[in-house]
Scaffold this motif. Sequence first.
Motif, PDB file in Angstrom:
ATOM      1  N   PRO A 105      10.115 -43.408  21.051  1.00 47.67           N
ATOM      2  CA  PRO A 105       9.351 -42.150  21.042  1.00 47.67           C
ATOM      3  C   PRO A 105       7.963 -42.299  21.654  1.00 47.67           C
ATOM      4  CG  PRO A 105      10.344 -42.527  18.903  1.00 47.67           C
ATOM      5  CD  PRO A 105      10.621 -43.747  19.717  1.00 47.67           C
ATOM      6  N   PHE A 106       7.425 -43.530  21.628  1.00 46.05           N
ATOM      7  CA  PHE A 106       6.094 -43.757  22.177  1.00 46.05           C
ATOM      8  C   PHE A 106       6.009 -43.434  23.659  1.00 46.05           C
ATOM      9  CE2 PHE A 106       2.842 -46.774  20.091  1.00 46.05           C
ATOM     10  CZ  PHE A 106       2.223 -45.668  19.574  1.00 46.05           C
ATOM     11  N   MET A 107       7.119 -43.663  24.361  1.00 47.65           N
ATOM     12  CA  MET A 107       7.002 -43.441  25.805  1.00 47.65           C
ATOM     13  C   MET A 107       7.412 -42.029  26.200  1.00 47.65           C
ATOM     14  SD  MET A 107       9.951 -45.907  27.276  1.00 47.65           S
ATOM     15  CE  MET A 107      11.668 -45.562  27.190  1.00 47.65           C
ATOM     16  N   LEU A 108       7.938 -41.266  25.258  1.00 45.87           N
ATOM     17  CA  LEU A 108       8.335 -39.902  25.585  1.00 45.87           C
ATOM     18  C   LEU A 108       7.187 -38.938  25.272  1.00 45.87           C
ATOM     19  CD1 LEU A 108      11.881 -40.016  24.014  1.00 45.87           C
ATOM     20  CD2 LEU A 108      11.222 -40.470  26.380  1.00 45.87           C
ATOM     21  N   PRO A 109       6.914 -38.013  26.195  1.00 47.16           N
ATOM     22  CA  PRO A 109       5.834 -37.059  25.943  1.00 47.16           C
ATOM     23  C   PRO A 109       6.244 -36.089  24.834  1.00 47.16           C
ATOM     24  CG  PRO A 109       6.662 -36.912  28.197  1.00 47.16           C
ATOM     25  CD  PRO A 109       7.578 -37.816  27.473  1.00 47.16           C
ATOM     26  N   SER A 110       5.358 -35.891  23.868  1.00 44.25           N
ATOM     27  CA  SER A 110       5.762 -35.081  22.719  1.00 44.25           C
ATOM     28  C   SER A 110       5.897 -33.606  23.070  1.00 44.25           C
ATOM     29  CB  SER A 110       4.775 -35.274  21.576  1.00 44.25           C
ATOM     30  OG  SER A 110       3.481 -35.023  22.020  1.00 44.25           O
ATOM     31  N   PHE A 111       5.205 -33.131  24.103  1.00 40.18           N
ATOM     32  CA  PHE A 111       5.350 -31.694  24.397  1.00 40.18           C
ATOM     33  C   PHE A 111       6.734 -31.402  24.984  1.00 40.18           C
ATOM     34  CE2 PHE A 111       5.011 -31.249  28.994  1.00 40.18           C
ATOM     35  CZ  PHE A 111       4.428 -32.436  29.378  1.00 40.18           C
ATOM     36  N   ILE A 112       7.331 -32.394  25.631  1.00 33.66           N
ATOM     37  CA  ILE A 112       8.708 -32.204  26.110  1.00 33.66           C
ATOM     38  C   ILE A 112       9.639 -32.139  24.904  1.00 33.66           C
ATOM     39  CG2 ILE A 112      10.604 -33.282  27.379  1.00 33.66           C
ATOM     40  CD1 ILE A 112       8.653 -34.150  29.460  1.00 33.66           C
ATOM     41  N   GLY A 113       9.349 -33.003  23.904  1.00 37.44           N
ATOM     42  CA  GLY A 113      10.116 -32.937  22.661  1.00 37.44           C
ATOM     43  C   GLY A 113       9.973 -31.563  22.020  1.00 37.44           C
ATOM     44  N   ALA A 114       8.741 -31.054  22.026  1.00 33.71           N
ATOM     45  CA  ALA A 114       8.494 -29.748  21.420  1.00 33.71           C
ATOM     46  C   ALA A 114       9.312 -28.666  22.131  1.00 33.71           C
ATOM     47  CB  ALA A 114       7.004 -29.425  21.464  1.00 33.71           C
ATOM     48  N   LEU A 115       9.366 -28.776  23.457  1.00 40.58           N
ATOM     49  CA  LEU A 115      10.171 -27.810  24.228  1.00 40.58           C
ATOM     50  C   LEU A 115      11.627 -27.867  23.799  1.00 40.58           C
ATOM     51  CD1 LEU A 115       9.056 -28.101  27.958  1.00 40.58           C
ATOM     52  CD2 LEU A 115       8.947 -26.122  26.451  1.00 40.58           C
ATOM     53  N   ALA A 116      12.133 -29.099  23.657  1.00 35.91           N
ATOM     54  CA  ALA A 116      13.531 -29.265  23.272  1.00 35.91           C
ATOM     55  C   ALA A 116      13.774 -28.638  21.911  1.00 35.91           C
ATOM     56  CB  ALA A 116      13.888 -30.740  23.261  1.00 35.91           C
ATOM     57  N   TRP A 117      12.872 -28.891  20.981  1.00 39.55           N
ATOM     58  CA  TRP A 117      13.064 -28.336  19.639  1.00 39.55           C
ATOM     59  C   TRP A 117      12.957 -26.826  19.622  1.00 39.55           C
ATOM     60  CZ3 TRP A 117      15.666 -30.709  16.256  1.00 39.55           C
ATOM     61  CH2 TRP A 117      15.701 -32.113  16.269  1.00 39.55           C
ATOM     62  N   LYS A 118      12.119 -26.315  20.505  1.00 45.77           N
ATOM     63  CA  LYS A 118      12.041 -24.868  20.617  1.00 45.77           C
ATOM     64  C   LYS A 118      13.390 -24.320  21.077  1.00 45.77           C
ATOM     65  CE  LYS A 118       9.972 -21.465  23.607  1.00 45.77           C
ATOM     66  NZ  LYS A 118       8.943 -21.192  24.609  1.00 45.77           N
ATOM     67  N   MET A 119      14.003 -24.998  22.046  1.00 52.33           N
ATOM     68  CA  MET A 119      15.304 -24.533  22.533  1.00 52.33           C
ATOM     69  C   MET A 119      16.368 -24.625  21.440  1.00 52.33           C
ATOM     70  SD  MET A 119      15.037 -26.476  26.144  1.00 52.33           S
ATOM     71  CE  MET A 119      13.624 -26.166  27.204  1.00 52.33           C
TER      72      MET A 119
END
Lengths: 562, 362
Positions: A105-119
Motif C-alpha cells: 500500500p505504501f507505493m500505491l497512491p491513496s487517492f487512486i484507492g479512494a477513487l476505486a472505493w468510490k466506484m
Amino acid sequence: MSAAAPRFGTAQVLFGLAVGILVIFVAVPVLLIFFNAFWVNGAFNVADVLKVLRQKDTYEALLNSLVLASGVTVTGTIVGTFFAWLVTRTDLPFKGAMKVLFLVPFMLPSFIGALAWKMLLSPRSGYINRFFQEVLGFDGPVFDIYTYGGIIGVETMYLFPFVFIQVCGALERMDPTLEESARISGADLFTITRRITIPLVLPSILSGALLIMLYSMAHFGTVAVLGIEAGIYNIPTLIYEKIHQSAGSFDSIRTGTVLATVLVVTAAFILWLQNRVLSRGRYQIIAGKSFRPTELKLRGLRYPLLAFCLAYIAFTIVLPTVTIFLVGGLKTYGLPLAAENFTWGNYRHILFEWQLTRDAIWNSITLGLAAALITMFAGVIISYVIVKMKVRGKGILEFLGMLPFSVPGSVIALGVILAWSGKFGVNLYNTVWIILVAYIARYMAFSLKANSAALEQVHDSLVEAARASGATMWQALRDVVVPLVRPGMLAAFFLIFLPALRELTVSVLLYGPTSRTIGVAIYTLNEDGETVYSAALAGIALVIIVTGEVVIKRFFKTASGS
Amino acid sequence: MAGVRIEGLAKAYGDHRVHTGLDLEVVPGQCFTLLGPSGCGKTVLMRLIAGFEAVDAGRILIGERVVADGASGVHVPPDERGIGMVFQDYAVWPHMTVFDNVAYPLRIGRVAAAELAERTRAAVEQVGLAGLEARLPSQLSGGQQQRVALARALVSRPELLLLDEPLNNLDANLREEMRFEIKALQERLGITVLYVTHDQEIALAIADRMAVMDASGRPRQSGTPAELFDRPADDFVFRFLGIANFLEVRRVDGSLRLADGRTPWAGPAPDRPGDRLAVGFRPGDVVASRGGEGLPGVVRRASFLGAQVDYLVEVAGTTIRAAVDSGRAFREGRVLAEGEDCRLAFLGVQWFDAGVLDAGAA
Ligand SMILES: Nc1ncnc2c1ncn2[C@@H]1O[C@H](COP(=O)(O)OP(=O)(O)OP(=O)(O)O)[C@@H](O)[C@H]1O
Ligand SMILES: [Mg+2]
C-alpha cells in the motif's frame, strides 16, 4: 573539513549556495504565508486572524482535519501493530512474503484507492451497493463511502504501513535477553508481551502513529475524492477550494494562509513530539544485531490467521486495483462489468490520442526527473555544509534545514503561489515551472535525510587525506566525497522521483491549462464525470509506478550485491 | 629537505586553549618525535602544520616558507604545503583499491602513467603489501590499512612527513618491524619526519631528536632521546619516559635517611642541597640481591614476565618496582621469593626536590 582561512573561498561559496537554496525555495514561501496571514493593511493583526478562524467553514475544516487524522491514527496504529506483531513474533506461515505484501500500500497512491472505493461503495452507483440492491434485493444503498468512517477506512488502508515498518523494525532488533530474563523469572508469554515487549516497542508505535497523524492532517486526495460530495472539508481541501473557486481573491488567499499557518504549526508540533518520543525510546531496545525472537505458537489459529491476512490484502489492495483497471476498460461508466462492455479504446485514447492526458504523463515524468535531479544535488550541497563544514552562521542553516520537514505540501503550494505569481518580478503561474519550484521545496526533506545519512559515514579525515595528497577542495569532493555519497544520492533521487510521479496535493493547487500532472488529470477527470477515463489513466499510473518500484528495487539489489 | 619551525603558536577552541605560545624546531632530514599524554594537543598541532586548522597566533614555517601566520593572516591550503601525512585513523579511502589509494597523490600531481605505476608499486612494496594491490580496504586488516596509509604518504616523496600515531593499531611484532621500516625509509630518502605519539618506546627508538609535552601542551624538554632519558629536566619527563620509582631522602644531622627517619640511604650522593629530597630511578637501575651491601627491603611480589622478573619491593614503607634480567637471575641463582629479605643497589639515580613525591601521589 574546516574552512581554514577566513577568506572568501570554496567553503563560503558552498555555504552561500546552501543558504540561498533553502531561503528561496523553502523559507520565503513559508514566510510569505505567515506574513499574509498576520499582516493586514500594513499592520500586524491577530484579531483578524481569529476572525477568520471563527468563520464556520474554517473551523469546521480544522475540526475535520483533527477528527479524520485522529481516527486514521488510531485505526492505522492498531492495524499496523497487529500485523507487525503477526509477521515478526508468531509462527504465521509465509511470514516473509506477508511482510512484503503489507508494504505494497505504501507505493500505491491513496487517492487512486479512494477513487476505486468510490466506484465500489458510493451510495448511488457503487458496484457493491448495486450488487446488494439488484442481486440481494436490499431496498436502499447498504454502504456510504462519503462519510467520516469511509474516509478514515480508506486512509487507514494506505497509511498503516508507517506503524507497521517501525514496529517490525523494533521487534526484530529488540534485545532478546530482555524477554528471556523475564521468561526465566517465570512470566508467561502474555505477561511478557504486556509488561516487557509492549513498553519497549511503545516508542516505535508512537513514532509511527505520529507519522500517520502528520501525513493524514496534510492529506488532500482521499478527502477531496470522498469528502467534498458530503461537504466534508479538511484543511488542504478547503485551501484548494478557496484558491480555485474564488480565483485568488484577497479574502480567500487570507483564509488559505491562516489555514496553512495552522497546518505548519501542527506539523511542527507533531514532529517535535515524534523527536522526543524517539530520543527517549531509542537507546534501550535496540541491540543492533538481528536475532531470532521467541515466537508465539499460533497452533490452530495459524491458517485462519493467514487466511485473514490474505483476505485483508485481497480486500484492500487487489479489489481496488482490479476495480480501477476494469472501470478503466468500460465503454461507459455504470455499465455492468460484463465482457461485452469492455474495450481497449479508453487506454489507447489516453496514451496516444488525447493531448490532455499525454501532456499529464509527460509533465509528471519530466517534473519528477527534474525535481529529483535538482533536489538530489541541492540536498548534497546543503547536507555537506550542515554535516561537514565548520563555518560561521551554520546555526541558521541547520534551522533552515529543519524547515522542509515540517512544511506540508499544500502549504508549500500556497507559499509558492504567493512568491512566484509576479509579485516579485517573476511570474510562473500556470506553468510547469511553478510546480517544479514547489516540488523542490516539497521533496528537499527526503534528499537532506538520505544525503546527511550518507555523509555522516564519510569521516573528515578521508577528505583531509586527499588534501594532504595534494588535492584541492574540489578535487577532494570529486574523488572522495561524491563517490562515497553516491548511494545516498541515488536513494534521494528515487525517494523523490517515485512519489513525484503520483503527486497530487501540491500540483492540484498549481496546475494550469497545460500543466496538469498525472495526479491532477486523474482527479479533474473524475470531478468532471469522466470516470472511465479517470480510471484508465489511474490504471496506467499504477503500471508506471509499480514498474518503477520493481525496476529500482532490482537495481539497488544488484548494486549492493556486487 | 624542509625543516619545520614553529614560533609562538597559539590555538584555542572556544575557551579551551590547546596551545599557548608553542615553539618547536625540526631540523631538516631528521626524525623528530613529539611525545605527550593523550589529549595534550598532538593531533591539533599536526592539523595546524598540515593546514587543516588555522592558527590563532604565531607562525609556522615549512622550509623557508611561512605557511601560516596569525598576524598577517597567511594560510597556505593543505594541498600546497608539500606534505605527506598518516592519520591516526588511517583514513584509507574505502572505495579505492590499495593501488588506487597509493597512486592518488601521483594522479593529482599528473605523473605520467608509466612512472605512476612504477612508483606506486615501489611504495606498495616498501610497506610490504606487494600482491595486495587489487584489494579494497575492507578486505585488509587494520595493520595493513595503516601501511596503505603510509605508502600513500610516501609515494609523492614529500619533503615533510607527518605521522600521527601511525603504529597504534599494530600488534607488538609488527609495530617494532614498522618502526624500523619507517626509520630506515626516512634515512634512505632523507626526508624530514615529524612523528607524534604517546608511546615512549617508539619515540625513543626512532627519534633523532624528540620533545616531551605535558598535558597542557607545554614542551617540557627537547633533545636527543639519550639526553632526555638520561638527564630528564624534571620529574614529568622522567615519569613519561618509563616506569619511575621515587623514594624520599632526608638529611638528618648530616646523614641521609629514608622516609622512616632510620634507614640510611645507600646509593649515589645527591647533586643538590635541601633537607627533603626525592630520589628517582627506573626498575632496571635497581640491582636486587640476597644479602650483601645496599638498602634493605622485603619482596612483596615476584612476577616472572619472560625475559624479566618483576619485583615489588617494600623499602622503608614505600613500594618500588625492580626488574631483573631473568636469564642472569637464573644463572646466578638470584631469583627471590615473595616474603624474602633483599638488598638493593643502584646503577643510576636522578635527584628531584621532594615536591615530586606529592605530585606522583595525586
Ligand atoms: N575541533 C575541536 N574542537 C574542540 N576541541 C578540540 C578540537 N580538536 C581537539 N580539541 C581538544 O583539544 C585537545 C587536544 O586534542 P588532540 O586531539 O590534539 O589530542 P592528542 O594529543 O592528539 O590526543 P591523543 O593522543 O588521544 O590522540 C583535547 O582536549 C581536545 O578535546
Ligand atoms: Mg591524537
